[in-house]
Design a protein around this motif. Structure first.
Motif, PDB file in Angstrom:
ATOM      1  N   GLY A 178      38.956  40.910  39.257  1.00 19.38           N
ATOM      2  CA  GLY A 178      40.105  41.616  38.695  1.00 19.38           C
ATOM      3  C   GLY A 178      41.133  41.937  39.760  1.00 19.38           C
ATOM      4  O   GLY A 178      40.936  41.617  40.929  1.00 19.38           O
ATOM      5  N   PRO A 179      42.205  42.570  39.460  1.00 14.59           N
ATOM      6  CA  PRO A 179      42.594  42.913  38.092  1.00 14.59           C
ATOM      7  C   PRO A 179      43.074  41.689  37.332  1.00 14.59           C
ATOM      8  O   PRO A 179      43.603  40.750  37.912  1.00 14.59           O
ATOM      9  CB  PRO A 179      43.733  43.915  38.292  1.00 14.59           C
ATOM     10  N   THR A 188      45.675  40.642  34.541  1.00  9.93           N
ATOM     11  CA  THR A 188      46.885  41.243  33.993  1.00  9.93           C
ATOM     12  C   THR A 188      47.716  40.254  33.201  1.00  9.93           C
ATOM     13  O   THR A 188      47.659  39.044  33.431  1.00  9.93           O
ATOM     14  CB  THR A 188      47.794  41.807  35.104  1.00  9.93           C
TER      15      THR A 188
END
Length: 183
Positions: free
Chosen positions: A79-80, A82
């Motif tokens: 992650g992140p 997005t």
């Protein structure tokens, strides 16, 4: 059947009433105040995105074939993950967005009017008009928001609030059509 041209008044009145309701829901009532959160180290994030042209971006970015690679899988795992919408630089003027929102409401009401005009006769009882128009309007203004929760990972709390708003708009539009339905 009802001639579509005879429904211009409920199309416009329904759009105006839903538009006013949306202003009240978003500017007066507090439940939309926390819809958007601030990024940690916002200035660094803004600087990193400054060269991006307006558009929709996703990180990590990869093709469908690349998603199967161990590298991509590890990026998603770390992650992140997005989805970012980059808007054009410049002053944000609400007039443009409000104008587009009103046009959208008119378009939805036009198609709802088309549906109702093909399925209901002049003089149809208020409640029957309300049901048909309300269902059509809710499909467009309420349930359509579920796609954002599914495909764009928008928080379900946000999606549910948008669906609730859509239900309110649909009920107001349905009431407008029922009230102004040709006799």
């Amino acid at each position: 059947m009802v001639p579509l041209v005879s429904l211009w008044l409920p199309i416009v009145v329904g759009a105006v009433i839903a538009f006013v309701a949306s202003a009240i829901l978003h500017m007066v009532l507090p439940y939309h105040k926390n819809d958007y959160k601030k990024l940690p180290d916002e200035e660094a994030a803004r600087a990193a995105m400054r060269g991006a042209a307006p558009g929709l971006y996703m990180t990590p970015h990869c093709t469908h074939e690349q998603m199967k690679s161990p590298e991509a899988k590890e990026k998603f795992k770390q992650g992140p993950n997005t989805i970012v919408t980059v808007m054009p630089a410049g002053e944000v003027t609400m007039g443009k967005y409000l104008g587009l929102w009103f046009v959208f409401l008119l378009i939805v009401n036009f198609f709802v009017a088309y549906l109702a005009s093909r399925t209901l006769a002049p003089g149809t009882h208020y409640l029957q008009v309300f049901r048909v128009v309300g269902t059509g309007a809710f499909l467009a203004l309420g349930l359509a928001n579920m796609a954002n929760g599914i495909w764009k990972s928008m928080p379900w709390s946000f999606v549910v609030k948008e669906m609730a708003d859509g239900l309110i708009y649909a009920l107001l539009i349905a009431g407008s059509f029922g009230w102004l339905w040709p006799r």
